[in-house]
Motif scaffolding. Structure first.
Motif, short mmCIF file in Angstrom:
data_model
loop_
_atom_site.label_atom_id
_atom_site.label_comp_id
_atom_site.label_asym_id
_atom_site.label_seq_id
_atom_site.Cartn_x
_atom_site.Cartn_y
_atom_site.Cartn_z
N ALA A 26 0.84 -1.21 0.00
CA ALA A 26 0.00 0.00 0.00
C ALA A 26 0.87 1.25 0.00
CB ALA A 26 -0.90 0.00 1.23
N TYR A 27 0.29 2.35 -0.46
CA TYR A 27 0.89 3.65 -0.27
C TYR A 27 0.55 4.07 1.16
CZ TYR A 27 1.16 3.88 -5.41
OH TYR A 27 1.44 3.63 -6.74
N ASN A 28 1.49 3.89 2.07
CA ASN A 28 1.22 4.00 3.50
C ASN A 28 1.56 5.40 4.01
OD1 ASN A 28 0.91 3.72 6.25
ND2 ASN A 28 2.18 1.89 6.44
N PHE A 29 0.52 6.18 4.33
CA PHE A 29 0.70 7.51 4.90
C PHE A 29 0.15 7.56 6.32
CE2 PHE A 29 0.79 8.17 0.31
CZ PHE A 29 1.90 9.00 0.16
N ASN A 30 0.15 6.44 7.02
CA ASN A 30 -0.34 6.39 8.39
C ASN A 30 0.48 7.28 9.30
OD1 ASN A 30 -2.64 4.73 8.46
ND2 ASN A 30 -1.39 2.88 8.30
N VAL A 59 15.77 13.92 1.53
CA VAL A 59 14.64 13.19 0.96
C VAL A 59 13.33 13.68 1.57
CG1 VAL A 59 13.57 10.93 0.68
CG2 VAL A 59 16.04 11.16 0.43
N ASN A 60 13.31 13.91 2.88
CA ASN A 60 12.09 14.38 3.54
C ASN A 60 11.67 15.74 3.02
OD1 ASN A 60 11.69 12.11 5.19
ND2 ASN A 60 13.08 12.89 6.76
N ARG A 61 12.62 16.63 2.79
CA ARG A 61 12.28 17.94 2.25
C ARG A 61 11.80 17.83 0.81
NH1 ARG A 61 12.90 21.73 5.78
NH2 ARG A 61 14.44 21.52 7.47
N GLU A 62 12.35 16.92 0.06
CA GLU A 62 11.87 16.71 -1.31
C GLU A 62 10.42 16.25 -1.29
OE1 GLU A 62 12.71 13.88 -5.27
OE2 GLU A 62 14.03 13.75 -3.51
N LYS A 63 10.09 15.31 -0.42
CA LYS A 63 8.72 14.81 -0.32
C LYS A 63 7.77 15.92 0.11
CE LYS A 63 9.95 11.46 2.46
NZ LYS A 63 9.95 10.26 3.33
N ALA A 64 8.19 16.68 1.13
CA ALA A 64 7.33 17.76 1.63
C ALA A 64 7.11 18.83 0.55
CB ALA A 64 7.96 18.38 2.88
N GLU A 65 8.14 19.19 -0.16
CA GLU A 65 8.01 20.21 -1.21
C GLU A 65 7.06 19.75 -2.31
OE1 GLU A 65 11.97 21.09 -2.49
OE2 GLU A 65 12.52 22.03 -0.56
N VAL A 83 4.89 9.52 -2.60
CA VAL A 83 4.44 10.91 -2.58
C VAL A 83 4.11 11.37 -4.00
CG1 VAL A 83 5.09 13.27 -1.99
CG2 VAL A 83 5.75 11.38 -0.49
N ARG A 84 4.93 10.99 -4.96
CA ARG A 84 4.63 11.34 -6.35
C ARG A 84 3.28 10.75 -6.76
NH1 ARG A 84 10.41 10.00 -7.60
NH2 ARG A 84 11.54 11.98 -7.64
N ALA A 85 3.02 9.52 -6.34
CA ALA A 85 1.74 8.89 -6.67
C ALA A 85 0.58 9.65 -6.02
CB ALA A 85 1.74 7.43 -6.22
N LEU A 86 0.78 10.11 -4.79
CA LEU A 86 -0.26 10.88 -4.10
C LEU A 86 -0.52 12.21 -4.82
CD1 LEU A 86 -2.24 11.47 -1.84
CD2 LEU A 86 -0.30 12.18 -0.41
N VAL A 87 0.53 12.88 -5.22
CA VAL A 87 0.37 14.14 -5.94
C VAL A 87 -0.41 13.93 -7.24
CG1 VAL A 87 1.62 15.93 -7.22
CG2 VAL A 87 2.38 15.26 -4.93
N ALA A 88 -0.09 12.83 -7.94
CA ALA A 88 -0.82 12.52 -9.18
C ALA A 88 -2.29 12.24 -8.89
CB ALA A 88 -0.18 11.33 -9.87
N PHE A 89 -2.56 11.53 -7.78
CA PHE A 89 -3.95 11.26 -7.40
C PHE A 89 -4.68 12.56 -7.06
CE2 PHE A 89 -7.06 10.78 -4.02
CZ PHE A 89 -7.96 9.91 -4.62
N MET A 90 -4.02 13.45 -6.35
CA MET A 90 -4.64 14.73 -5.96
C MET A 90 -5.04 15.54 -7.20
SD MET A 90 -2.12 15.68 -2.75
CE MET A 90 -2.76 17.33 -2.49
#
Length: 362
Positions: free
Chosen positions: A5-9, A267-273, A347-354
């Motif tokens: 899963a794309y786990n954002f828990n 990496v964390n800053r890349e995801k957050a950005e 995160v890229r997958a989530l951005v695409a979903f959004m």
């Protein structure tokens, strides 16, 4: 693995896949012992090697200087809310707290049971959507310590820099952002962190504290709730959460292999950005909750136009393989927790979903 899963828990949270796979390989038999690490004595050499190696890894990755003890305790941050005042407060002294939201509030509530408290700063007037500035701090002269919550998972706020204090020890709850970035441990008197967000599974709590703060409490404190008890016995006074500590060991090795705290921060800053750009660039369709200067790189909180649309977002995201995007029950909204082990691709997958959700539901 295709079915992951794309786990954002928000916690317990994602663990590195290779850590899970290594634990799976060693689950039945650890290191040629003929048994699982969960089955062996915590007094035996096999477990003790894991125990002390885990401490050494923490010291290396956080660059912990001499004069600090590293403890592996149980009870999560919630027990530390009580242990801190029980061990550090004394008559005539006050526990000073920065009130930044739900978790800070719980720490304050516990402290009031054991002594006098004072609010050194608060962001309640801003609905806890920001972190107070260092200039706002009003620390009483008789403060025993200043306590703050490094990262508020519910509101999605985080301290970008910690106050540098000379007069009182700085005590920080880092449960949700420890090792997300480099840290100058010498700034702190005591750091505590439940492991279940960035360091491993639930069940073990990391405590890092100056040796000079370890002493006999001024009030009657049960043996198991005294820092001195665990410091004297290297966290082996009673049976520790051995499997959880083993999992922290594997996670710390993964962090080290990945480049350490500095690499985690990049990496964390890349995801957050990626996420904040998707929110801010949506033309108001998505609205960030935390004020820009206080935004967390661990928990990204945002809203849609109304609760019905947010429910639809959660439902459709779950159908698409995303987990944990519903906001905390106390505040609602949406939240993506992007701890160390959450891959950039998720995160890229989530951005695409959004973006797709906006097109279909705008």
């Amino acid at each position: 693995m295709a079915n992951r899963a794309y786990n954002f828990n928000a916690g317990p949270a994602a663990l590195p896949l290779e850590v899970l796979q290594q634990a799976q390989e060693q689950f039945v038999e650890f290191d040629g012992t003929g048994m699982s690490i969960m089955e062996m004595s915590h007094r035996g050499k096999s477990y003790e090697s894991v125990h002390f190696e885990t401490e050494a890894l923490l010291r290396e990755l956080l660059n912990i200087p001499d004069g600090y003890k590293v403890l592996f305790l149980q009870g999560g941050a919630s027990t530390q809310f009580a242990m801190v005042p029980m061990n550090l407060l004394s008559p005539g002294k006050v526990g000073a707290y920065v009130h930044t939201g739900n978790w800070a509030s719980k720490a304050i509530k516990e402290a009031k049971m054991f002594g006098e408290t004072a609010i050194a700063a608060s962001s309640e007037a801003d609905a806890f959507m920001r972190v107070p500035s260092v200039a706002e701090l009003n620390i009483p002269e008789n403060a025993a310590y200043l306590h703050l919550t490094s990262n508020e998972t519910i509101g999605g706020t985080q301290w970008a820099e910690y106050p540098k204090l000379d007069s009182v020890p700085l005590v920080v709850d880092m449960s949700s952002d420890i090792l997300c970035r480099p840290l100058n441990v010498s700034q702190f008197g005591l750091i505590y962190a439940g492991a279940q967000k960035n360091l491993g599974p639930s069940g073990v709590t990391i405590v890092i504290l100056k040796e000079e703060l370890i002493g006999k409490p001024s009030m009657p404190v049960p043996t198991m709730l005294q820092y001195a008890t665990h410091a004297k016995s290297d966290s082996l006074y009673n049976t520790p959460p051995t499997f959880a500590i083993y999992m922290v060991n594997l996670t710390l090795k993964w962090i080290k292999k990945s480049g350490g705290a500095a690499a985690m921060e990049r990496v964390n800053r890349e995801k957050a950005e990626l996420l904040y750009e998707a929110i801010d660039g949506s033309g108001g369709y998505y609205r960030g909750c935390a004020q820009p200067g206080s935004r967390s790189i661990m928990n990204v909180t945002f809203r849609l136009a109304d609760e019905e649309l947010e429910k639809r977002f959660v439902q459709q995201s779950e159908e698409a393989g995303f987990v944990g995007l519903k906001g905390h029950r106390d505040v609602g909204g949406l939240r993506a927790s992007i701890y160390n082990a959450v891959p950039v691709d998720s995160v890229r997958a989530l951005v695409a979903f959004m973006k797709d959700f906006k097109q279909r539901n705008g």
